[in-house]
Design an enzyme around this catalytic site. Structure first.
Site, mmCIF file in Angstrom:
data_model
loop_
_atom_site.group_PDB
_atom_site.id
_atom_site.type_symbol
_atom_site.label_atom_id
_atom_site.label_comp_id
_atom_site.label_asym_id
_atom_site.label_seq_id
_atom_site.Cartn_x
_atom_site.Cartn_y
_atom_site.Cartn_z
ATOM 1 N N LYS A 101 0.836 -1.216 0.000
ATOM 2 C CA LYS A 101 0.000 0.000 0.000
ATOM 3 C C LYS A 101 0.869 1.264 0.000
ATOM 4 O O LYS A 101 0.662 2.161 -0.813
ATOM 5 C CB LYS A 101 -0.891 0.014 1.251
ATOM 6 N N ASN A 102 1.818 1.329 0.933
ATOM 7 C CA ASN A 102 2.533 2.595 1.089
ATOM 8 C C ASN A 102 3.524 2.870 -0.039
ATOM 9 O O ASN A 102 3.948 4.003 -0.226
ATOM 10 C CB ASN A 102 3.186 2.677 2.473
ATOM 11 N N ARG A 148 -4.244 9.800 3.509
ATOM 12 C CA ARG A 148 -3.061 10.491 4.007
ATOM 13 C C ARG A 148 -2.150 10.868 2.849
ATOM 14 O O ARG A 148 -1.533 11.909 2.814
ATOM 15 C CB ARG A 148 -2.310 9.555 4.969
ATOM 16 N N CYS A 159 -5.351 7.881 8.796
ATOM 17 C CA CYS A 159 -5.498 7.432 10.183
ATOM 18 C C CYS A 159 -5.276 8.561 11.173
ATOM 19 O O CYS A 159 -4.402 9.403 10.983
ATOM 20 C CB CYS A 159 -4.483 6.329 10.469
ATOM 21 N N ARG A 178 -0.517 15.139 12.708
ATOM 22 C CA ARG A 178 0.208 14.651 11.521
ATOM 23 C C ARG A 178 0.650 15.853 10.689
ATOM 24 O O ARG A 178 0.059 16.176 9.659
ATOM 25 C CB ARG A 178 -0.667 13.697 10.708
ATOM 26 N N PRO A 179 1.712 16.528 11.137
ATOM 27 C CA PRO A 179 2.157 17.743 10.456
ATOM 28 C C PRO A 179 2.805 17.453 9.105
ATOM 29 O O PRO A 179 3.222 16.326 8.854
ATOM 30 C CB PRO A 179 3.186 18.333 11.424
ATOM 31 N N ILE A 180 2.885 18.504 8.259
ATOM 32 C CA ILE A 180 3.632 18.345 7.002
ATOM 33 C C ILE A 180 4.681 19.456 6.863
ATOM 34 O O ILE A 180 5.073 19.822 5.763
ATOM 35 C CB ILE A 180 2.710 18.289 5.754
ATOM 36 N N ASP A 181 5.126 19.960 8.018
ATOM 37 C CA ASP A 181 6.101 21.055 7.982
ATOM 38 C C ASP A 181 7.390 20.673 7.259
ATOM 39 O O ASP A 181 8.004 21.504 6.583
ATOM 40 C CB ASP A 181 6.418 21.535 9.415
ATOM 41 N N GLN A 182 7.819 19.416 7.369
ATOM 42 C CA GLN A 182 9.070 19.008 6.715
ATOM 43 C C GLN A 182 8.901 18.918 5.193
ATOM 44 O O GLN A 182 9.839 19.165 4.447
ATOM 45 C CB GLN A 182 9.562 17.667 7.265
ATOM 46 N N ASP A 205 3.729 0.558 12.071
ATOM 47 C CA ASP A 205 2.498 0.018 11.464
ATOM 48 C C ASP A 205 2.248 -1.440 11.856
ATOM 49 O O ASP A 205 1.231 -2.018 11.468
ATOM 50 C CB ASP A 205 2.553 0.160 9.929
ATOM 51 N N ARG A 242 -9.021 0.164 3.637
ATOM 52 C CA ARG A 242 -8.048 1.101 3.058
ATOM 53 C C ARG A 242 -6.732 0.409 2.733
ATOM 54 O O ARG A 242 -6.006 0.871 1.843
ATOM 55 C CB ARG A 242 -7.770 2.244 4.045
HETATM 56 C C1 EPZ Z 1 3.892 6.979 6.563
HETATM 57 O O1 EPZ Z 1 3.146 8.057 7.072
HETATM 58 C C2 EPZ Z 1 2.925 5.834 6.411
HETATM 59 N N1 EPZ Z 1 1.877 6.225 5.492
HETATM 60 C C3 EPZ Z 1 2.349 5.448 7.763
HETATM 61 O O2 EPZ Z 1 1.565 4.276 7.577
HETATM 62 C C4 EPZ Z 1 3.478 5.129 8.738
HETATM 63 O O3 EPZ Z 1 2.943 4.933 10.036
HETATM 64 C C5 EPZ Z 1 4.498 6.263 8.775
HETATM 65 O O4 EPZ Z 1 4.944 6.600 7.448
HETATM 66 C C6 EPZ Z 1 5.725 5.941 9.607
HETATM 67 O O5 EPZ Z 1 6.337 4.772 9.102
HETATM 68 C C7 EPZ Z 1 2.098 6.193 4.191
HETATM 69 O O6 EPZ Z 1 3.156 5.811 3.715
HETATM 70 C C8 EPZ Z 1 0.966 6.584 3.307
HETATM 71 P P1 EPZ Z 1 6.021 10.228 8.606
HETATM 72 P P2 EPZ Z 1 3.747 9.534 7.049
HETATM 73 O O7 EPZ Z 1 6.042 11.491 7.844
HETATM 74 O O8 EPZ Z 1 4.599 9.687 5.861
HETATM 75 C C9 EPZ Z 1 6.470 13.456 12.133
HETATM 76 C C10 EPZ Z 1 -0.289 2.877 7.722
HETATM 77 O O9 EPZ Z 1 -0.808 2.326 8.700
HETATM 78 N N2 EPZ Z 1 6.426 14.462 11.051
HETATM 79 O O10 EPZ Z 1 7.144 9.275 8.447
HETATM 80 O O11 EPZ Z 1 2.631 10.456 7.264
HETATM 81 C C11 EPZ Z 1 5.113 12.779 12.337
HETATM 82 O O12 EPZ Z 1 4.285 13.539 13.199
HETATM 83 C C12 EPZ Z 1 0.156 4.325 7.802
HETATM 84 O O13 EPZ Z 1 -0.100 2.309 6.644
HETATM 85 C C13 EPZ Z 1 6.674 15.786 11.331
HETATM 86 O O14 EPZ Z 1 6.902 16.168 12.488
HETATM 87 O O15 EPZ Z 1 4.647 9.467 8.344
HETATM 88 C C14 EPZ Z 1 5.535 11.452 12.923
HETATM 89 O O16 EPZ Z 1 5.719 11.588 14.305
HETATM 90 C C15 EPZ Z 1 -0.283 4.993 9.062
HETATM 91 N N3 EPZ Z 1 6.641 16.692 10.299
HETATM 92 C C16 EPZ Z 1 6.890 11.169 12.259
HETATM 93 O O17 EPZ Z 1 7.342 12.418 11.757
HETATM 94 C C17 EPZ Z 1 6.407 16.316 9.029
HETATM 95 O O18 EPZ Z 1 6.415 17.179 8.140
HETATM 96 C C18 EPZ Z 1 6.853 10.169 11.111
HETATM 97 O O19 EPZ Z 1 5.874 10.593 10.152
HETATM 98 C C19 EPZ Z 1 6.148 14.965 8.740
HETATM 99 C C20 EPZ Z 1 6.179 14.053 9.784
#
Ligand code: EPZ
Length: 428
Positions: free
Chosen positions: A22-23, A93, A117, A122-126, A305, A397
């Protein structure tokens, strides 16, 4: 909403074929929009997150054609919009990947914020920081994230947190930028490598995917390619955990054992016998699970996950286990559902203390998110008697044909469709 009804207490036995990841799919499908000619993507899982992505791509003008159940042809040549509305993005997401893909293709993107989820903030600042470093002007107006970048230029970007989404999004925007982009502290998940391999097969120049420094040298154009998505690490892990939880004997095929190493290691610690083959793993469990501490980390650590699924196995372990969430702020909302089934779990912030009980009992429960839903299925398979699981849209999903796959392993699981329309009472 449909429900799952499980009559649990039976050991799973047999063979299950794992679907495409999926991811990886939710990144690779939007990435196909960067090509100047059609792409054919194979091993696409039949799940609602993929349907949502393809529907959104179609609304943008891409032509989508299913060649068979798991092969999709995407012709991006007529994409004429850069707007992904709230209706198009709702519940996924991965809508944020449209930002990177559309900035790369159209130099403009206007995308509703991601759903998916509820795992805390779930920020996107990065992601935004990365786009800005590449020269995009980013803003958030009327609930839409907007980016404009007449010219994207390679840059050096250090991620403050290891983010899968930000790493993918920056790669998508950088492949056609002018010059070299270096992403430091990049995520290393198998789906990041898969996306890089796909983009490279389209003519991109990406090095270092799978390490924490990814280098992307921009190219002028990308051409369509045929590409097969990797097997789903988390779907595989879920069936492995279910085999262990039920004292089963299950052969998983179409997997990459290397991607499962952290999961295999923990399940072995719990007492499972696991044999790895080139593209299969065989899981046998013939004892009560042993206690085990688990802490989630970005790859190659134990995946967040898989945290709800392994925690569910530990509810019947011999002894007390500590499960620590190292990625998300909040990923223990499922614990109260397991407590309804008789589990002994105490959650304190990012840590859960699980004291193993002899057995858990059936109860009406709900899927509070995707992986929590998978955990409820495992719990239902463990508990002797009938468990009903509500809110199963979450599970749809991310898990292809879950009823068929578990049934083939001998589970008694049924989907009960929601009854639509008027309620008709019988005459006395
Ligand atoms: C991906 O989410 C996956 N989703 C998630 O899987 C998975 O839990 C996650 O990576 C971690 O492995 C998809 O690939 C679609 P991150 P993503 O950005 O990309 C923080 C599932 O069950 N962060 O790696 O959204 C954030 O808050 C789903 O299949 C920032 O602070 O996760 C978190 O604590 C659920 N700023 C950490 O980083 C940002 O800009 C990791 O998030 C982005 C993230």
């Amino acid at each position: 909403m449909d429900k799952f009804v499980i009559n649990g207490g039976k050991a799973l036995k047999g063979e299950v074929r794992i679907s495409g990841a999926k991811n990886a799919a939710v990144a690779i499908l939007p990435a196909a929009m960067l090509a100047d000619s059609p792409c054919v993507i194979e091993n696409v899982p039949e799940i609602s997150d993929v349907t949502a992505i393809l529907r959104a791509m179609q609304c943008l003008g891409a032509e989508i054609r299913y060649i068979n159940r798991s092969t999709v042809q995407i012709d991006p040549t007529h994409i004429n919009s850069f707007i992904v509305s709230k209706e198009m993005a709702d519940g996924m997401r991965a809508s944020s990947y449209f930002l990177g893909a559309l900035l790369g293709r159209m130099h403009r993107a206007k995308v509703a914020p991601p759903g998916g989820c509820n795992l805390g903030v779930r920020p996107i600042d990065q992601h935004i920081k990365g786009f800005e470093a590449l020269g995009a002007e980013m803003s958030i107006e009327n609930g839409m994230v907007e980016g404009k970048a007449p010219i994207l230029r390679g840059a050096s970007i250090y991620l403050d947190v290891v983010s899968v989404g930000a790493t993918i999004n920056i790669m998508l925007a950088a492949v056609k930028a002018k010059g070299l982009t270096v992403i430091e502290n990049a995520a290393r998940e198998p789906h990041i490598v898969d996306l890089a391999n796909f983009l490279n097969s389209m003519g991109a120049n990406i090095m270092g995917a799978g390490t924490n420094v990814i280098k992307v040298r921009g190219v002028d154009s990308l051409f369509g390619a045929t590409y097969s998505i990797i097997p789903d690490q988390i779907e595989a892990g879920t069936y492995m955990a279910a085999a262990v939880a039920t004292g089963g004997d299950v052969l998983l095929t179409n997997v990459t054992p290397k991607h499962l190493e952290s999961i295999t290691a923990k399940l072995r610690e719990i007492g499972a016998d696991i044999t790895e083959y080139d593209e299969a793993v065989h899981v046998v469990m013939n004892r009560r699970p042993k206690k085990c501490n688990v802490k989630t980390f970005p790859h190659p650590g134990f995946p967040t996950d898989m945290q709800p699924q392994i925690a569910t196995v530990l509810t019947i372990a011999d002894g007390t286990s500590i499960v620590t969430e190292g990625v998300w702020d909040s990923r223990f909302r499922y614990a109260e559902q397991l407590i309804l089934m008789g589990a002994d779990i105490q959650v304190d912030g990012k840590m859960a203390v699980i004291t193993g009980v002899e057995a858990i009992n059936p109860a009406p429960v709900k899927a509070v998110d995707l992986r929590a839903g998978a955990a409820m299925i495992i719990a239902g398979l463990m508990a002797k008697g009938t468990t009903e699981i509500d809110n199963i849209d979450h599970i749809d999903r991310g898990y292809e044909n879950i009823v068929e796959k578990f049934s083939a392993l001998g589970a008694d699981i049924k989907r009960i469709p929601k009854i639509e329309g008027r309620v008709v009472f019988k005459r006395a």
